[in-house]
Design a protein around this motif. Structure first.
Motif, short mmCIF file in Angstrom:
data_model
loop_
_atom_site.label_atom_id
_atom_site.label_comp_id
_atom_site.label_asym_id
_atom_site.label_seq_id
_atom_site.Cartn_x
_atom_site.Cartn_y
_atom_site.Cartn_z
N GLY A 172 -23.97 0.09 23.77
CA GLY A 172 -23.48 -0.86 24.77
C GLY A 172 -23.15 -0.15 26.07
N GLN A 173 -22.73 -0.93 27.06
CA GLN A 173 -22.41 -0.34 28.38
C GLN A 173 -21.15 0.53 28.30
OE1 GLN A 173 -23.98 -0.29 31.18
NE2 GLN A 173 -25.50 -1.92 31.08
N VAL A 204 -20.29 2.18 21.54
CA VAL A 204 -21.30 2.27 20.48
C VAL A 204 -20.90 1.39 19.29
CG1 VAL A 204 -22.54 3.82 18.94
CG2 VAL A 204 -21.81 4.62 21.20
N LYS A 205 -21.82 0.53 18.90
CA LYS A 205 -21.57 -0.31 17.71
C LYS A 205 -22.62 0.03 16.66
CE LYS A 205 -19.37 -4.26 19.91
NZ LYS A 205 -19.18 -3.72 21.26
N TYR A 206 -22.28 -0.18 15.42
CA TYR A 206 -23.24 0.17 14.37
C TYR A 206 -23.03 -0.70 13.14
CZ TYR A 206 -19.24 2.66 12.44
OH TYR A 206 -18.01 2.98 11.96
N TYR A 207 -24.11 -0.85 12.39
CA TYR A 207 -24.00 -1.57 11.11
C TYR A 207 -25.16 -1.13 10.23
CZ TYR A 207 -27.56 -4.57 13.27
OH TYR A 207 -28.69 -5.03 13.89
N GLY A 218 -28.05 -0.44 26.17
CA GLY A 218 -28.95 -1.53 25.78
C GLY A 218 -29.91 -1.13 24.68
N MET A 219 -29.97 0.15 24.40
CA MET A 219 -30.91 0.61 23.36
C MET A 219 -30.35 0.33 21.97
SD MET A 219 -32.46 4.30 24.32
CE MET A 219 -33.67 4.53 25.58
N ILE A 278 -27.09 9.44 20.53
CA ILE A 278 -26.26 8.58 21.38
C ILE A 278 -26.27 9.13 22.81
CG2 ILE A 278 -23.87 7.87 21.84
CD1 ILE A 278 -23.49 7.80 18.77
N ASP A 279 -26.14 10.45 22.94
CA ASP A 279 -26.14 11.04 24.28
C ASP A 279 -27.47 10.85 24.99
OD1 ASP A 279 -23.57 11.94 24.47
OD2 ASP A 279 -23.96 13.83 23.46
#
Lengths: 387, 134
Positions: free
Chosen positions: B133-134, B119-122, B65-66, B59-60
């Motif tokens: 996300g931004q 940060v979103k995840y699934y 957008g990735m 994440i860091d």
């Protein structure tokens, strides 16, 4: 029974057997516990990532972003770093220093960890003046007045700075190779000081009309040099990782492999074998890179080049930007000087990068070094109860 | 001495040769210990730490957008062994900037990331998809 004495008189299962089995079990259990509870140390990697993140967000193609030098610059907001994690007894620390190089020094070699000697405007003028009278690797610089020669030095310096070309002398060496510093030089397809090929008409702000384009390339030496610098940088970006010169005129050169700025210069001249109007191969083009680079070396000598051992000879452009646990700064210094690497010390990384910036005071593009110290002591933790 | 003779002789003494049993028992005990060590060292605790740190570092290292696709077969398998649902393996707290990975019901491992991203995840089959996300 197994526990009875055997015929021979010894016991098969004795208290010692249980003791040894028990001992082995305890040793294994301790080993597993130590292994499973040991912390995987990712602090150094994390410090490196944080350093790269800061570096990327304050730079734009080797230039310091304009806002960075303003006192109100908020590094957290600009770099997308969570400010909350850097408050109080944080696990992180960073310090960004903006160092102005000594005017007598030109760049910092991160490879050698040393400052490299000057190729500022003064040195460029010195080399050009020398080349007016003396050949450097079979070429002179035939600018015919002090005013013109000095203006070339300024154009070259500016073009190199704006395009991230580390040494303006390289640009001058190409210019001498291409035109001998004659503004009106024309070879049939290429024009002016940097011998810009007319196929570029319509690009780089040049008119599409061939005649007008040619006229502008001759009458505007600043533009000619700027376009040459752009082409060289584009060539560097494209070929820096290396390419074989398989299109050379001679078999010897077909095996040559160029990389870095050598490849950029090769790309500037072309990777093929040119022909003259009679259809003969222009073999001397094969030696183009070697000639330019040898001249570049000689120019450095003329400029008084070499390597200086005085990295401290710097001043600061603006105050340091800091964030996180301030104690770490001292601990990083102790860790570095005493080679202490205990877990109680944070993992520290130092990044140095030569940059360019626009000095709004003097309205000049100048060179500087940014130095980023980063520390991380962010271990993560195991928790036995989670919601 | 043939095996039959050996066996008959020991039988006559009332038991299979005690040394054979001794060796077999030793083998069983050491196999159990070895199995325990192997199981413990490849168990949830070790993987929880490794995965939570790797995710935090990714994440860091990412840019807004990735989308990161992470093979999560192993954690899912371990979690299933421990009767833990796939959805409970990971939790990313955008407020505290924490990645929590658990593969058993007994706790988990928390790693922090410094990037101020949403940060979103699934899960997509056996992959964990993380969106920066931004």
């Amino acid at each position: 029974m197994l526990f009875d004495e055997k015929k021979g008189g010894e016991k098969v299962f004795s208290i010692w057997w249980f003791f040894i089995i028990g001992l082995v079990a305890v040793v294994i259990a301790i080993g597993v516990y130590v292994y499973a509870s040991a912390e995987a140390d990712a602090r150094a990697v994390e410090a490196d990532i944080l350093g790269d993140k800061i570096k990327e967000c304050i730079l734009d193609s080797g230039f310091l972003k304009k806002d960075v030098l303003n006192e109100g610059f908020d590094v957290f907001e600009e770099c997308g770093i969570n400010k909350g994690l850097f408050e109080g007894e944080s696990d992180f620390y960073f310090r960004i220093s903006f160092l102005q190089e000594n005017p007598s020094l030109t760049g910092y070699s991160s490879k050698d960890n040393k400052w490299l000697e000057i190729t500022g405007i003064a040195s460029l003028k010195k080399v050009i003046n020398y080349a007016r009278e003396n050949s450097i690797r079979e070429r002179k610089c035939s600018c015919n007045s002090d005013e013109k020669c000095n203006s070339y030095a300024e154009y070259i310096f500016k073009a190199a700075a704006e395009n991230g070309i580390p040494d303006p002398l390289l640009l001058l060496s190409i210019m001498m190779q291409e035109s001998g510093c004659i503004e009106t030089a024309f070879s049939g397809s290429s024009t002016g000081l940097m011998q810009i090929n007319l196929i570029h008409c319509g690009n780089f702000g040049l008119p599409t009309d061939r005649e007008k384009c040619m006229q502008e390339l001759i009458e505007n030496p600043e533009k000619n040099i700027a376009i040459g610098a752009k082409i060289l940088k584009k060539s560097y970006d494209k070929y820096k990782n290396g390419r074989k010169f398989s299109g050379a005129c001679t078999d010897e050169y077909k095996e040559r492999f160029y990389s870095g700025w050598d490849a950029a210069v090769r790309g500037y001249n072309g990777w093929g074998c040119g022909e003259d109007s009679n259809g003969n191969k222009i073999v001397k083009q094969d030696f183009y890179v070697e000639e330019v680079m040898e001249r570049h070396q000689k120019m450095k000598e003329v400029a008084g080049g070499g390597i200086s051992e005085s990295p401290e000879a710097v001043s600061k452009i603006r105050g340091d930007v800091k964030g996180g646990n301030l104690l770490f700064e001292k601990e990083c210094m102790i860790a570095e000087s005493d080679s202490i690497r205990t877990d109680s010390f944070p993992k520290c990384t130092m990044k140095r990068e030569p940059v360019l910036y626009y000095d709004s005071g003097s309205k000049e593009v100048k060179r500087a070094i940014i130095e980023i110290l980063i520390a991380s002591n962010n271990y993560g933790k195991r928790v036995s109860v989670l919601k | 001495m043939s095996f039959k003779e050996f066996y008959r002789r020991k039988k006559s003494e009332g038991l299979v040769h005690p040394t054979v049993i001794f060796v077999l028992l030793n083998l069983i005990v050491f196999s159990i210990l070895g199995g325990f060590a192997a199981h413990a060292s490849s168990g949830a605790a070790v993987y929880e730490q490794a995965y939570s740190k790797q995710i935090a570092l990714m994440i860091d290292n990412a840019q807004p957008g990735m989308q990161i696709i992470f093979n999560f077969e192993k954690p899912i398998a371990i979690a299933e062994e421990n009767n833990l649902k796939k959805e409970r393996i990971i939790e990313i707290d955008n407020e505290k900037k924490e990645v929590v990975v658990r593969m058993s019901g007994k706790g988990g491992y928390i790693s922090r990331f410094f990037s101020d991203y949403d940060v979103k995840y699934y899960f997509s089959k056996n992959n964990l998809v993380i969106f920066i996300g931004q």
